[in-house]
Design an enzyme around this catalytic site. Structure first.
Site, PDB file in Angstrom:
ATOM      1  N   VAL A 184       0.888  -1.153   0.000  1.00 50.47           N
ATOM      2  CA  VAL A 184       0.000   0.000   0.000  1.00 50.47           C
ATOM      3  C   VAL A 184       0.933   1.211   0.000  1.00 50.47           C
ATOM      4  CG1 VAL A 184      -1.923   1.163   1.122  1.00 50.47           C
ATOM      5  CG2 VAL A 184      -1.609  -1.306   1.449  1.00 50.47           C
ATOM      6  N   SER A 185       0.995   1.912  -1.111  1.00 47.51           N
ATOM      7  CA  SER A 185       1.983   2.989  -1.243  1.00 47.51           C
ATOM      8  C   SER A 185       1.735   4.104  -0.236  1.00 47.51           C
ATOM      9  CB  SER A 185       1.953   3.560  -2.659  1.00 47.51           C
ATOM     10  OG  SER A 185       2.320   2.584  -3.601  1.00 47.51           O
ATOM     11  N   ALA A 186       2.806   4.827   0.087  1.00 46.32           N
ATOM     12  CA  ALA A 186       2.729   5.910   1.068  1.00 46.32           C
ATOM     13  C   ALA A 186       1.862   7.048   0.553  1.00 46.32           C
ATOM     14  CB  ALA A 186       4.130   6.420   1.385  1.00 46.32           C
TER      15      ALA A 186
END
Length: 397
Positions: free
Chosen positions: A106-108
């Protein structure tokens, strides 16, 4: 997942407000509607109940947090500027260990929202997303563009199944397909927007062909050098797209475009040795404009800095698709020395290439990052200065 509400002392609105304030302060969130999206598409619905978190900035939490064991720490980490590791080593590793090659996350938020703002989706847009991951960005895009507007492609069937479950839980109407994102999704082309969530060095023509003239493609461009770059392309026609850079971005690479990421010195006895007056430090925090020109003129090469025993070093290696004996170079400046020692081995003289490219940047008047752009067409990728028809450099692949 256990509890679906924050523990005592926390509220969902409070966590979102704190994250949004942090992103605004860092310049990563400038459009108020994306703060609304943070509330409408809760990030915790896309995060595992136990996960390894990596930080996008120094003060963000890092490490393993589990909802059942440390609910306060888990919620804090989910609503911070963190990446949540979902998979390592393409499913062969343990994602809770924090070790191995991170292959899905889950990308930042601090990098997700700048890309979404560059994409600028509108209601009714048809959007193709390359790389579903957890499904969070697909859900954000669907929220922005409307129901049945987003098709997201995921190459990994196991990750796709998890993303589909997350999307259902969030009530999102984004459509998920399992396939090779390099090929796009011609069945439902053309698209108004293409959102790419994986690093790419070679930009597939399929993405341009499947986007309407005037449409937008945003992607993390990782062609070498130190970091990736946020690239926004505008499609001119079925064969050409032109765009500019909007800051740095580091993403996991598209699986078929991965390359070695570790310096490896070998054949030292056969290496070529020389000296230079250029300090290795020149390339440590190199101007981003200089870095772009170096990427164009020194293709498929990366470098990183080392400082030890009072001396400075720069190590260069060829991004050679895991070949064991690619070209390499090292520039070492001992404390107090007037000249640095250069060692190079392989078919390419990497230090010579890099220092020559840097000198060319100086001779051009040290042009800044905002003066460079990129054109993608059937002839390949061309970096240009100031205007697509002005000074250009063809990228070598």
């Amino acid at each position: 997942m256990g509890a679906v509400t924050p523990p005592d002392g926390f509220t969902f609105d409070g966590l979102v407000a704190k994250l949004a304030a942090h992103l605004r302060a860092r310049g990563s969130l400038t459009d108020a509607r994306w703060e609304e999206a943070l509330r409408a598409v809760p990030r915790h619905l896309f995060a595992p109940a136990a996960a390894w978190f990596t930080s996008n900035h120094a003060s963000a939490p890092r490490g393993r947090f589990a909802l059942d064991d440390e609910p306060a720490a888990w919620w804090t980490a989910v609503y911070a500027d963190t990446s949540v590791v979902l998979q390592t080593d393409d499913g062969a590793g343990d994602p809770l260990s924090g070790k191995g090659l991170f292959s899905s996350s889950v990308s930042a938020p601090g990098i997700v929202f700048p890309f979404l703002e560059l994409l600028a989706p509108q209601k009714g847009d048809r959007i193709l997303e390359i790389g579903t991951g957890s499904g969070w960005t697909a859900a954000l895009l669907s929220w922005a563009a409307g129901a049945n507007s987003v098709i997201s492609i995921e190459v990994d069937p196991e990750m796709a199944a998890r993303a589909a479950a997350n999307l259902r839980k969030a009530g999102s109407a984004a459509q998920l397909v399992v396939g090779d994102g390099v090929k796009g999704w011609p069945e439902q082309a053309p698209f108004d927007r293409v959102h790419v969530t994986v690093g790419v060095s070679d930009i597939p023509m399929a993405w341009i062909e499947q986007t309407r003239p005037g449409g937008v493609i945003v992607l993390p461009w990782h062609a070498g050098g130190l970091v990736g770059h946020q690239l926004r392309l505008k499609v001119v026609n079925e064969t050409t797209a032109v765009g500019r850079f909007h800051g740095t971005a580091s993403y996991m690479m598209l699986r078929e475009q991965r390359y070695n990421t570790r310096w490896s010195g070998h054949h030292h006895e056969a290496a070529h040795r020389s000296t230079t007056r250029i300090s290795p430090r020149t390339f440590w925090d190199m101007d981003l404009g200089a870095q772009l020109l170096c990427i164009a003129l020194v293709p498929r090469v990366s470098w990183y800095d080392v400082s030890e025993d009072g001396g400075d070093s720069l190590l260069l290696y060829e991004l050679d698709d895991h070949a064991a004996e690619g070209s390499w170079a090292a520039c070492d400046l001992k404390a107090g020395a007037a000249e640095a020692e250069v060692t190079q081995y392989g078919d390419r003289r990497l230090w010579d290439e890099l220092s020559s490219a840097y000198r060319q940047w100086i001779s051009l008047g040290r042009p800044g990052y905002d003066r460079f752009g990129l054109t993608v067409d059937p002839a390949g990728i061309q970096l240009w200065l100031d205007h697509p028809s002005a000074r250009t450099w063809k990228m070598q692949t």
